[in-house]
Design a protein around this motif. Sequence first.
Motif, mmCIF file in Angstrom:
data_model
loop_
_atom_site.group_PDB
_atom_site.id
_atom_site.type_symbol
_atom_site.label_atom_id
_atom_site.label_comp_id
_atom_site.label_asym_id
_atom_site.label_seq_id
_atom_site.Cartn_x
_atom_site.Cartn_y
_atom_site.Cartn_z
ATOM 1 N N UNK A 1 -5.479 -9.542 9.489
ATOM 2 C CA UNK A 1 -4.194 -9.334 10.174
ATOM 3 C C UNK A 1 -3.227 -8.588 9.265
ATOM 4 N N UNK A 2 -3.164 -8.974 7.994
ATOM 5 C CA UNK A 2 -2.259 -8.306 7.059
ATOM 6 C C UNK A 2 -2.647 -6.837 6.881
ATOM 7 N N UNK A 3 -3.948 -6.579 6.770
ATOM 8 C CA UNK A 3 -4.420 -5.204 6.591
ATOM 9 C C UNK A 3 -4.143 -4.358 7.825
ATOM 10 N N UNK A 4 -4.405 -4.912 8.995
ATOM 11 C CA UNK A 4 -4.186 -4.149 10.236
ATOM 12 C C UNK A 4 -2.709 -3.823 10.427
ATOM 13 N N UNK A 5 -1.844 -4.775 10.121
ATOM 14 C CA UNK A 5 -0.404 -4.540 10.266
ATOM 15 C C UNK A 5 0.077 -3.510 9.254
ATOM 16 N N UNK A 6 -0.453 -3.576 8.031
ATOM 17 C CA UNK A 6 -0.080 -2.602 7.005
ATOM 18 C C UNK A 6 -0.468 -1.186 7.422
ATOM 19 N N UNK A 7 -1.583 -1.056 8.099
ATOM 20 C CA UNK A 7 -2.018 0.261 8.574
ATOM 21 C C UNK A 7 -1.044 0.804 9.612
ATOM 22 N N UNK A 8 -0.554 -0.060 10.498
ATOM 23 C CA UNK A 8 0.442 0.355 11.490
ATOM 24 C C UNK A 8 1.711 0.845 10.787
ATOM 25 N N UNK A 9 2.152 0.096 9.784
ATOM 26 C CA UNK A 9 3.378 0.460 9.058
ATOM 27 C C UNK A 9 3.190 1.768 8.310
ATOM 28 N N UNK A 10 2.031 1.924 7.691
ATOM 29 C CA UNK A 10 1.789 3.163 6.940
ATOM 30 C C UNK A 10 1.777 4.370 7.872
ATOM 31 N N UNK B 1 13.009 1.682 9.231
ATOM 32 C CA UNK B 1 13.095 0.217 9.286
ATOM 33 C C UNK B 1 13.179 -0.268 10.736
ATOM 34 N N UNK B 2 13.940 0.451 11.550
ATOM 35 C CA UNK B 2 14.060 0.064 12.959
ATOM 36 C C UNK B 2 12.735 0.246 13.685
ATOM 37 N N UNK B 3 12.014 1.325 13.377
ATOM 38 C CA UNK B 3 10.732 1.557 14.036
ATOM 39 C C UNK B 3 9.703 0.503 13.610
ATOM 40 N N UNK B 4 9.728 0.110 12.332
ATOM 41 C CA UNK B 4 8.839 -0.960 11.875
ATOM 42 C C UNK B 4 9.120 -2.240 12.655
ATOM 43 N N UNK B 5 10.404 -2.558 12.836
ATOM 44 C CA UNK B 5 10.757 -3.790 13.541
ATOM 45 C C UNK B 5 10.344 -3.724 15.014
ATOM 46 N N UNK C 1 -5.489 -3.105 -1.715
ATOM 47 C CA UNK C 1 -6.120 -1.858 -2.164
ATOM 48 C C UNK C 1 -7.279 -1.520 -1.232
ATOM 49 N N UNK C 2 -6.979 -1.084 -0.012
ATOM 50 C CA UNK C 2 -8.044 -0.866 0.975
ATOM 51 C C UNK C 2 -9.013 0.246 0.610
ATOM 52 N N UNK C 3 -8.629 1.118 -0.339
ATOM 53 C CA UNK C 3 -9.507 2.221 -0.721
ATOM 54 C C UNK C 3 -10.393 1.883 -1.916
ATOM 55 N N UNK C 4 -10.292 0.642 -2.407
ATOM 56 C CA UNK C 4 -11.075 0.248 -3.575
ATOM 57 C C UNK C 4 -12.083 -0.843 -3.209
ATOM 58 N N UNK C 5 -13.159 -0.918 -3.986
ATOM 59 C CA UNK C 5 -14.156 -1.968 -3.785
ATOM 60 C C UNK C 5 -14.522 -2.576 -5.134
ATOM 61 N N UNK C 6 -15.076 -3.773 -5.069
ATOM 62 C CA UNK C 6 -15.415 -4.513 -6.282
ATOM 63 C C UNK C 6 -16.620 -3.894 -6.982
ATOM 64 N N UNK C 7 -16.528 -3.804 -8.308
ATOM 65 C CA UNK C 7 -17.639 -3.302 -9.117
ATOM 66 C C UNK C 7 -18.159 -4.378 -10.066
ATOM 67 N N UNK C 8 -17.286 -5.304 -10.458
ATOM 68 C CA UNK C 8 -17.717 -6.337 -11.388
ATOM 69 C C UNK C 8 -16.645 -7.399 -11.573
ATOM 70 N N UNK C 9 -17.041 -8.525 -12.156
ATOM 71 C CA UNK C 9 -16.138 -9.640 -12.427
ATOM 72 C C UNK C 9 -16.248 -9.993 -13.908
ATOM 73 N N UNK C 10 -15.106 -10.251 -14.520
ATOM 74 C CA UNK C 10 -15.084 -10.701 -15.911
ATOM 75 C C UNK C 10 -14.278 -11.992 -16.004
ATOM 76 N N UNK C 11 -14.788 -12.953 -16.739
ATOM 77 C CA UNK C 11 -14.081 -14.206 -17.014
ATOM 78 C C UNK C 11 -13.793 -14.244 -18.510
ATOM 79 N N UNK C 12 -12.589 -14.669 -18.871
ATOM 80 C CA UNK C 12 -12.274 -14.765 -20.293
ATOM 81 C C UNK C 12 -11.599 -16.093 -20.593
ATOM 82 N N UNK C 13 -11.755 -16.532 -21.828
ATOM 83 C CA UNK C 13 -11.046 -17.703 -22.317
ATOM 84 C C UNK C 13 -10.451 -17.378 -23.682
ATOM 85 N N UNK C 14 -9.371 -18.045 -24.021
ATOM 86 C CA UNK C 14 -8.781 -17.948 -25.357
ATOM 87 C C UNK C 14 -8.786 -19.359 -25.934
ATOM 88 N N UNK C 15 -9.378 -19.515 -27.122
ATOM 89 C CA UNK C 15 -9.482 -20.864 -27.662
ATOM 90 C C UNK C 15 -8.213 -21.237 -28.430
#
Length: 352
Positions: free
Chosen positions: A81-90, A130-134, A280-294
């Motif tokens: 829903x958020x993505x579809x509405x953002x497309x209308x606004x854009x 702004x009026x047209x968005x509303x 970021x509708x034009x981007x896709x996931x390539x990898x995940x990184x997890x980090x810790x600080x001791x």
Amino acid sequence: MSKHRKFIHIDMDCYFAAIEMRDNPSLRDVPMAIGGAKERRGVIATCNYLAREYGVKSAMSTAMALKLCPQLVLVPGRMQVYKDTAEIIRNIFYQYTDLVEPVSIDEAYLDVTDCALFNNCASDIARAIREQIYQTTALTASAGISSVKFVAKIGSDLNKPNGQFMVTPNNIEKFLSPLAVSAIPGVGKVMTAKLQGLGIETIAQLRLLTREQLIDLYGKFGQVLYQRARGIDPRVLQLSRLPKSMAKETTLSEDIHTIEQAEPICLGLLEYLKLKLIQLPDMQLEGIRVKIKDASFKVFSKECKTSFLAADMVRGLLQQLWQQNSQKGVRLVGVCLRLQPKPTYSQLNLFD
């Protein structure tokens, strides 16, 4: 003499929450937020203005938000829903100019310098948008208008919600002078504290430092500070924004010593990043990184390639880290998503 650019910064008013209140009127008069459950170490993505009055804010843990506002109503996100509405606004933006720089799902810069509508009056153009968005979405937006890009962004926050603010070219330095140095994009808490230590609280006081002094203090960013303190921002719109990663981390109030303590924190960070990834509708996931600080401030990380946001992968990476580097206790946990542009496909003509 070249003509001044005309920038409009459009910022939707508490976007996710506004959509939920629009679609469920029972949420309009109660403090509410989009976020994960407390039991799963959830994180707040955004909240409405009533919740903000209690101190609730984005990226706060759900547990902390509920302490501040026990009556807070939590709503799960509805990404599509958020993505579809953002497309209308854009699409509305592109009715006024081809020069649009989306910053996130709920804000964008527009360059309307050459827009012929409304006699090229940027203030009237912003009001019409702004009026047209509303009228189209039943959502409100706020706007900042200026010949300087970062000044337009500052302006969009001054008459929220559902307002706008214009800073004319001749009034930029006067407008900036009384503002706190933290109003300048890129000046965070650490830099603000350092400037305050030098007796610099406002942008007017920042102008008292020479270019050389600022460069000595902050390197290349010192030149940026020198310019922005004077209302100078040579940047044009970036019509293609392709970040290579997004990350979220949390510093713990007390060191933790078991993976059972760390796992729900990591999964909460992952849920937060899922909400941000839809911006970021034009981007896709390539990898995940997890980090810790001791506890000795050493940082360790593990990553894997993947195109799916899978909780099991985060658990696996965390387990590898924990087996190798948790002897001293952990004070910080973080998750990072590596991104790449989505491929574009063109249909082959079978008859060529």
